[in-house]
Design an enzyme around this catalytic site. Structure first.
Site: not given
Length: 761
Positions: A395, A431
């Site tokens: 993330d 990401e």
């Protein structure tokens, strides 16, 4: 207390050569003046100090409010007993000691003494019980006890009248009754050993990823026993695994399963953090997802889930949140790192009272610091080596790649991962952005990494809603995004292609809503993105109009077919294959209810049943044909004198596209994929060959005659998929002559197999 050893960090149970059983505790706290180990026992515990469970495993449940669960927390008649043991040994900034008689199942935490001086970033407060960053299990309960976080869990006096200095006044109330506690875990249980040959080891190019929430996937599943729904055991249940196998995915990407906490602003509104992007324990499986208990049982349950998925040929990828923690900024709670060594773990601004925030969540881990980098890499290796995990999706990975302020692709984090003998062998997905300046880094991560390609998402959504000015960008996205990834030895599978993800509309909502509907979050519908690139097909929300409903289902088939025919690694979101809806919410992060849970009744409903069948069929087609999952970028060059190239693009006139065609407005695109001489060799060392295919994407609102390319591309074509049809059942083989015109239905995809010259129509 014996001296013990400074490594490994955390709590490690062992039996010494003299036969004495106990646990070694080690905590890095560089700026601390003293550290106390705190042991917690209940008179009715089956496990803990000197009291192993009857089968040698951890004992009874004991949760802590307000992090979920009805645990006594030290407030029910004084039943919980806290024993404090000073750690007097200090080696290289690591405080350590061995405690004989401390067995698996024992709950514990730390109190760290030092200076309270927020103006310089020092926030030591021994009144606050701190969770061990290396805790293998966390006893945080599994109940639904909502309510605001009590003021005791904050290091500062939260209700100080002068708000501008509130975080500088230390709160001396004890937080132990209200915070989660670490649990000593037996690391050497023989039934939890892992053998490398049990892992599916699916090559990147062959992967199909399925993003899934552990709780939401089985919470409503009728085939999973009620007591297992929403748990690791529920995901491992044959009824859940059967769906994954039928669908044909090769990997599940689990939304965060590290122990996480709920934000105060959600608890005050009667909500909770459902997605889990609020980590507080990087080694511990989230306790609320365990059916078997929270005193260490969650570790074995998670391992058994991984084993069940591996036995079905499915890899397990974890969505991990190492960029920030649940402690938020200077006004956030004190749960672990903030009290252990605030300056050593977090990025601070020049005004050290404030946190540098590249994540939008209040804080950012200072990954350049050796102890932080060690925490992250130790955690990653643990999940691979001891929990059986096959890869990670990071993330806000750009935040991890910041050396100081700027994103640096030579950063210590990326360098350590590249040379680590364990981590460089697993699947790594970035990401590739954060919320800071210069944080958007799509296409910039080094070889070894794959990336979420949001430019794919944008181009495909825009094409099917009629918003692309031309088809240049779409051509790149369909063929592997070579403009982003054809450098440094990267391959097409560096692009993880997706149309939807947990963050945003579901696939069904993408064709049903043009505006977000996040009112249930209690934030005045201000949260969530306004850039949805969606089209509601003429009516906002659910519609009784049969034509609107039929068009929406067709658009879903178009989007799903486009995704699964594109070069790169496709990622689906759980439930999209059968029309899951979030009722227009594009930010369901706090909706732990039917809004987010998978509705299994859809799989048998007309319309959605056919969508599932088409998705499964397309995935099977992808598995059978290497031309649809290429390991190298297309060259666009001719194979031989006949002029047949590995990739060619066609207009509706049946002619190859010119440069002018790429720049002209268009709603129709033909993509020819040649199966002749695909790069690579098969298992016997022979050249790889395959069928050739023509995919025609038509996004216009009116039908169109499309001229099928003639020789050398094909002598005839066989229709495999026509998204204008609800049912995709195979009819008797019908061949269309090359050079003939075929009528494309409005807003549809036609997939045809090219029949070579020896067969005539």
């Amino acid at each position: 207390m014996w001296p013990g050893t400074p490594t490994p960090l955390g709590a490690r149970f062992r039996v010494g050569p003299d036969g004495v059983a106990g646990t070694n505790f080690a905590l890095w706290a560089g700026g601390a003046e003293a550290v106390e180990l705190c042991l917690f026992d209940d008179p009715d515990d089956d496990a803990g100090r000197g009291r192993p469970g009857s089968d040698g495993r951890p004992g009874s449940f004991g949760g802590q409010r307000p992090f979920g669960g009805p645990g006594n927390g030290g407030r029910s008649g004084g039943r919980t007993v806290e024993t404090r043991c000073p750690l007097t040994e200090l080696t290289h900034e690591i405080w350590h000691g061995f405690v004989p008689g401390v067995l698996p199942g024992q709950r514990y935490g730390f109190r760290v003494h030092g200076r309270w001086d927020p103006w310089t970033g020092a926030r030591f407060n021994p009144a606050k019980l701190l969770l061990d960053p290396y805790a293998r299990a966390v006893d945080a309960g599994a109940g639904d006890d909502y309510g605001a976080l009590p003021p005791e869990v904050y290091g500062h006096v939260r209700d100080w009248p002068q708000q501008h200095v509130a975080d500088t006044v230390r709160d001396d109330r004890d937080s132990a009754p209200y915070v989660p506690k670490g649990v000593v875990v037996h690391d050497d249980a023989p039934d939890d050993e892992w053998c490398e040959d049990r892992r599916p080891k699916t090559p990147w190019a062959d992967s199909v990823i399925y993003e899934v929430h552990v709780r939401g996937f089985t919470k409503l599943h009728p085939g999973v026993p009620e007591e297992l729904r929403g748990t690791y055991a529920g995901l491992a249940h044959p009824a859940a695994v059967e769906h994954l196998v039928r669908l044909g995915v090769t990997a599940v990407e689990l939304l965060p399963v590290h122990q996480f906490a709920h934000e105060d602003h959600l608890l005050r509104r009667g909500l909770r953090n459902y997605w889990g992007y609020n980590s507080i324990g990087y080694f511990a499986p989230h306790a609320a997802y365990a059916a078997s208990g929270t005193r260490g049982q969650q570790v074995g349950e998670f391992r058994r889930m991984v084993r069940a998925l591996h036995e079905a040929g499915i890899e397990v990828i974890l969505d991990v949140v190492y960029n920030h923690t649940a402690e938020a900024g200077e006004l956030g709670p004190m749960l672990s790192l903030k009290g252990i060594d605030n300056r050593g773990y977090y990025r601070l601004q020049d005004d050290a009272r404030r946190y540098a925030d590249y994540t939008g969540c209040g804080n950012t881990l200072h990954v350049v610091q050796p102890q932080v980098l060690r925490l992250i890499t130790d955690s990653l290796r643990y999940w691979v080596s001891e929990m059986g995990v096959d890869g990670f999706r990071f993330d806000l990975a750009a935040a991890l790649a910041r050396s100081f302020h700027d994103v640096d692709m030579l950063s210590p984090f990326l360098a350590v991962i590249a040379q680590d003998p364990v981590l460089r062998r697993v699947k790594l997905i970035a990401e590739p952005w954060d919320v800071g300046s210069g944080g958007y880094q799509v296409g910039a991560f080094p070889p070894l990494w794959t990336e979420w390609n949001d430019r794919y998402r944008g181009a495909v959504r825009d094409f099917w809603r009629g918003a692309l000015p031309d088809v240049r960008d779409l051509g790149y996205r369909l063929s592997g995004s070579s403009d982003l990834y054809a450098w440094g030895g990267r391959r097409p599978y560096a692009s993880v292609n997706f149309v939807t993800a947990h963050d945003g509309f579901t696939l069904r909502d993408l064709v049903s809503y043009e505006r977000k509907h996040n009112e249930a979050n209690g934030e005045g519908n201000r949260d969530g993105s306004d850039d949805n690139r969606s089209w509601n097909c003429g009516a906002e929300g659910e519609s009784a109009d049969a034509d609107v409903r039929a068009l929406r289902r067709r658009q879903l088939r178009n989007l799903m077919t486009t995704l699964l025919l594109s070069t790169g690694v496709p990622m689906l979101v759980a439930g999209d294959e059968m029309g899951r809806t979030q009722r227009g919410s594009n930010n369901a992060y706090c909706q732990d209810n039917e809004v987010s849970w998978v509705d299994w009744g859809l799989r048998d409903e007309p319309g959605w049943r056919e969508l599932f069948a088409l998705t499964s069929r397309l995935i099977a087609l992808r598995h059978r044909h290497p031309v649809l999952r290429r390991r190298a970028f297309f060259s666009g060059r001719a194979h031989s004198a006949d002029g047949l190239r590995d990739l060619a693009w066609f207009t509706a006139r049946g002619t190859e596209m010119t440069e002018a065609d790429w720049y002209a407005p268009a709603a129709t695109l033909g993509m020819y994929l040649s199966g002749r001489d695909i790069p690579g060799r098969d298992a016997r060392g022979a050249p790889v060959t395959d069928d050739s295919f023509l995919a025609v994407l038509h996004a216009a609102a009116d039908p169109l005659d499309f001229v099928l390319p003639g020789r050398p591309w094909a002598a005839a074509y066989e229709v495999l998929v026509d998204t204008s049809l609800e049912e995709q059942g195979r009819a008797p083989e019908t061949l269309l002559a090359a050079g003939a015109a075929v009528t494309l239905a409005a807003r549809s995809v036609l997939l045809l197999r090219a029949v070579p010259g020896e067969r005539e129509a």
